[in-house]
Enzyme design. Structure first.
Site, PDB file in Angstrom:
ATOM      1  N   ASP A 135      -3.416  -2.213 -14.639  1.00  0.00           N
ATOM      2  CA  ASP A 135      -4.714  -2.172 -13.970  1.00  0.00           C
ATOM      3  C   ASP A 135      -5.644  -1.334 -14.841  1.00  0.00           C
ATOM      4  OD1 ASP A 135      -4.029   0.444 -13.640  1.00  0.00           O
ATOM      5  OD2 ASP A 135      -3.925   0.392 -11.469  1.00  0.00           O
TER       6      ASP A 135
ATOM      7  N   PHE B  67      -9.323   1.712  -9.486  1.00  0.00           N
ATOM      8  CA  PHE B  67      -8.909   1.985  -8.112  1.00  0.00           C
ATOM      9  C   PHE B  67      -8.486   3.442  -7.947  1.00  0.00           C
ATOM     10  CE2 PHE B  67      -5.790   2.040  -4.638  1.00  0.00           C
ATOM     11  CZ  PHE B  67      -6.556   1.508  -3.620  1.00  0.00           C
TER      12      PHE B  67
ATOM     13  N   GLY C 213     -10.503  -5.572  -4.493  1.00  0.00           N
ATOM     14  CA  GLY C 213     -11.276  -5.090  -3.351  1.00  0.00           C
ATOM     15  C   GLY C 213     -10.882  -5.698  -2.020  1.00  0.00           C
TER      16      GLY C 213
ATOM     17  N   ASP D 275       0.790  -7.880  -6.681  1.00  0.00           N
ATOM     18  CA  ASP D 275       1.467  -6.595  -6.867  1.00  0.00           C
ATOM     19  C   ASP D 275       1.209  -5.765  -5.627  1.00  0.00           C
ATOM     20  OD1 ASP D 275      -1.419  -5.787  -7.643  1.00  0.00           O
ATOM     21  OD2 ASP D 275      -0.344  -3.886  -7.528  1.00  0.00           O
TER      22      ASP D 275
ATOM     23  N   HIS E 171      16.430  -3.077  -2.558  1.00  0.00           N
ATOM     24  CA  HIS E 171      16.533  -4.191  -1.621  1.00  0.00           C
ATOM     25  C   HIS E 171      15.174  -4.858  -1.431  1.00  0.00           C
ATOM     26  CE1 HIS E 171      16.886  -6.595   1.968  1.00  0.00           C
ATOM     27  NE2 HIS E 171      15.764  -5.997   2.353  1.00  0.00           N
TER      28      HIS E 171
END
Lengths: 376, 376
Positions: free
Chosen positions: A92, A96, A221, A271, A340
């Protein structure tokens, strides 16, 4: 980077594709485990490959820039060499985190000034600077530097923010196109659609982003506090504008149900920290529903963690044992639960892919979604 | 349980042997990773087998009694079934923890009253009660309930304590011999030599313990603060008295150097939290010396964690990356370091075994000990 759209579902906008990077191929739809500071928390690289079956992981530019820092990453020969993950990586842009994590950030046309959440040190991210940082990290897929406004932004703020993101994108692209990768393999740049929950802004942003004709596009966003139906509405709107022959990446989303719904709307890449973060807190996602493993009800349940599960640990350990590990504060608990959950997420997108190929996706999705949200 | 003494070194008291239990064989000398609350902290069972190559692990009776508790362990069918470790397990008696960890303990002839370190709840351990608890846990090798006096105890206190431990031993043996294992495989009971750092008491205790002719014997109450030469002196003294045809277990010891010296004195079995605890704090044991991986000097050292190492992770990850994980507080750091250290300890005792078999043990030991203590 190369993307081949292999099939589009007849009953939805779901798609199956194949991304090829210099670090290998990625079958879409795909989920990308988040390796914030260069490690997917609690998961050995070998397990990430063999058990989780991750095809691509994420690195966070903001975190990696602060620790270990660019000098170390450059000396290492990039993140792949540093963290021993030799498959594709996406970074990224740090946008953010600058707006959600750092202190005393100041936004101006030139870029964002902020103080590190670790030691208060002062830093400055500009579109050009972030491109240079992502070159040093060496991800196969780099994200443009954007401002990510809060989910409840009014139209005026969202518009101002989106326009800044657009101007920043132009600067990102110029810098990216005038620089070369540092480590002998190619990198690509994805721009990010913004515009909050506003149809006019999302339309405008998607059109602007599409006009760059990059090798892939992202939707940012969303899942930042807005209602879920608004999120789905925006995804649908944007995907009708973004080119069909390029992969679409929905950033930071989400629950297993969110992911299936977004796949149905034509998203290819995802993600989210949810499988690892919630795993560390004892929440397990399974094809039958959600388990809070700390719950007293599992105390003497010696059945496997997930009899339908897809990680070796799912059958090896019992619910009662995993609960015990959490109650006793043993670190093996978060390790098992994180692994898991990641294996489940990767299974989920892989199964979605198979169902799309078989022409049975919508039917399967509508059925499994009823189970996924149940509390076991 | 069966023990075959396969070879005794010509130049030292070092021995090679083979223990056979219902859960498999153990080649001695052996190191037993500590699985305090039913998990070896941070290590998956699969890695414990395939990477660490552990042949037997420890469980702590005190901890397992408190969490998950006997009802869960009994319902599970014992610890092996509960924690998915199907090789041999040894349980201590809880004595050490009652005297070092619990609150407001009161010692009397009948047993020890104490309050849980977790919630302050009141409990009572007697020799008979502990035998019953260890039956429920279901370890292949059970330890007798003893008092472990501090390393600086005066002769009078040490003598009183030793005599109590001896009386408790008699009661342990009576209870053990009059009860049956619960899960269909056999268990054996090891008595423990006490006597602090006093030759007269250690002699007396070793003779008393030997008189029970159990299938194995342990040396307790060492590495509790006394000087190292006293520890070695006591081990030598005791091993001259304990039967040669039974395995000898030195409880809670120690550094790699301690282990090699004790092997030379005729010890066959070891356990210690040091590889995992120190690993969690960033200290790595290697055949070349000790590494504090948090040290600035490793910041850009991209060489493998341990080029001579014996865990897959030793070659997979670099020192710089492992340092970064510790500096950034990523849980993968402690996981990697713990696993490295355990694999190193298991390699060390396995290599000692090979050197004894080859008749080169003392020469090898004296050479490698010079390296083991170095700070890298």
């Amino acid at each position: 980077m190369d993307f081949v759209l292999q099939k589009t579902d007849a009953s939805s906008s779901a798609r199956v594709g194949l991304i090829t990077t210099d670090h290998g191929q990625i079958e879409t739809p795909i989920f990308m485990p988040v390796g914030t500071v260069g490690s997917v928390k609690g998961i050995h690289v070998r397990d990430l490959k063999d058990e989780v079956k991750a095809q691509i992981i994420l690195g966070n530019t903001y975190h990696l820039y602060l620790r270990p820092g660019l000098d170390v990453l450059k000396a290492a020969g990039g993140l792949h060499r540093f963290n021993a993950w030799d498959r594709p990586i996406l970074t990224d842009s740090g946008g953010f985190q600058v707006f959600s994590l750092s202190h005393r950030r100041k936004l101006r046309e030139e870029g964002a000034e902020f103080q590190s959440h670790i030691d208060g040190s002062r830093h400055f991210f500009s579109p050009e600077g972030v491109m240079d940082i992502e070159r040093v990290i060496g991800a196969d897929i780099m994200m443009a530097f954007d401002e990510c406004p809060p989910g409840d932004s009014d139209n005026k703020y969202a518009k101002t923010s989106m326009e800044l993101t657009h101007r920043w994108l132009k600067r990102c692209v110029d810098r990216f196109d005038s620089t070369e990768p540092l480590y002998g393999y190619s990198q690509t740049l994805f721009p990010i659609v913004q515009g909050s929950g506003y149809r006019d802004l999302r339309t405008q942003s998607a059109e602007y982003i599409a006009s760059f004709e990059r090798e892939g596009n992202a939707i940012g966003g969303l899942a930042v506090g807005e209602p879920e139906d608004v999120m789905y509405e925006m995804i649908e709107l944007v995907n009708n504008i973004l080119p069909k022959d390029k992969p679409r990446y929905l950033m930071g989303v989400g629950t297993p149900i969110n992911i299936l719904e977004a796949i149905a709307l034509g998203v290819d890449m995802f993600d989210c920290v949810m499988p690892t973060r919630n795993g560390r807190n004892g929440m397990l996602f399974t094809s039958q529903g959600i388990i809070n493993i700390k719950n007293e009800k599992w105390k003497k349940d010696f059945s496997p963690i997930d009899a339908e599960g897809h990680s070796a640990y799912d059958l090896m350990y019992s619910k009662a044992y995993l609960r015990h590990l959490f109650v006793a504060g043993e670190m093996l608990g978060p390790q098992i639960a994180s692994q898991h959950n990641l294996a489940f997420y990767l299974w989920l997108v892989g199964e979605a892919r198979q169902q799309i190929l078989a022409g049975t996706f919508v039917e399967w999705k509508d059925k499994i979604i009823k189970q996924l949200g149940q509390r076991l």
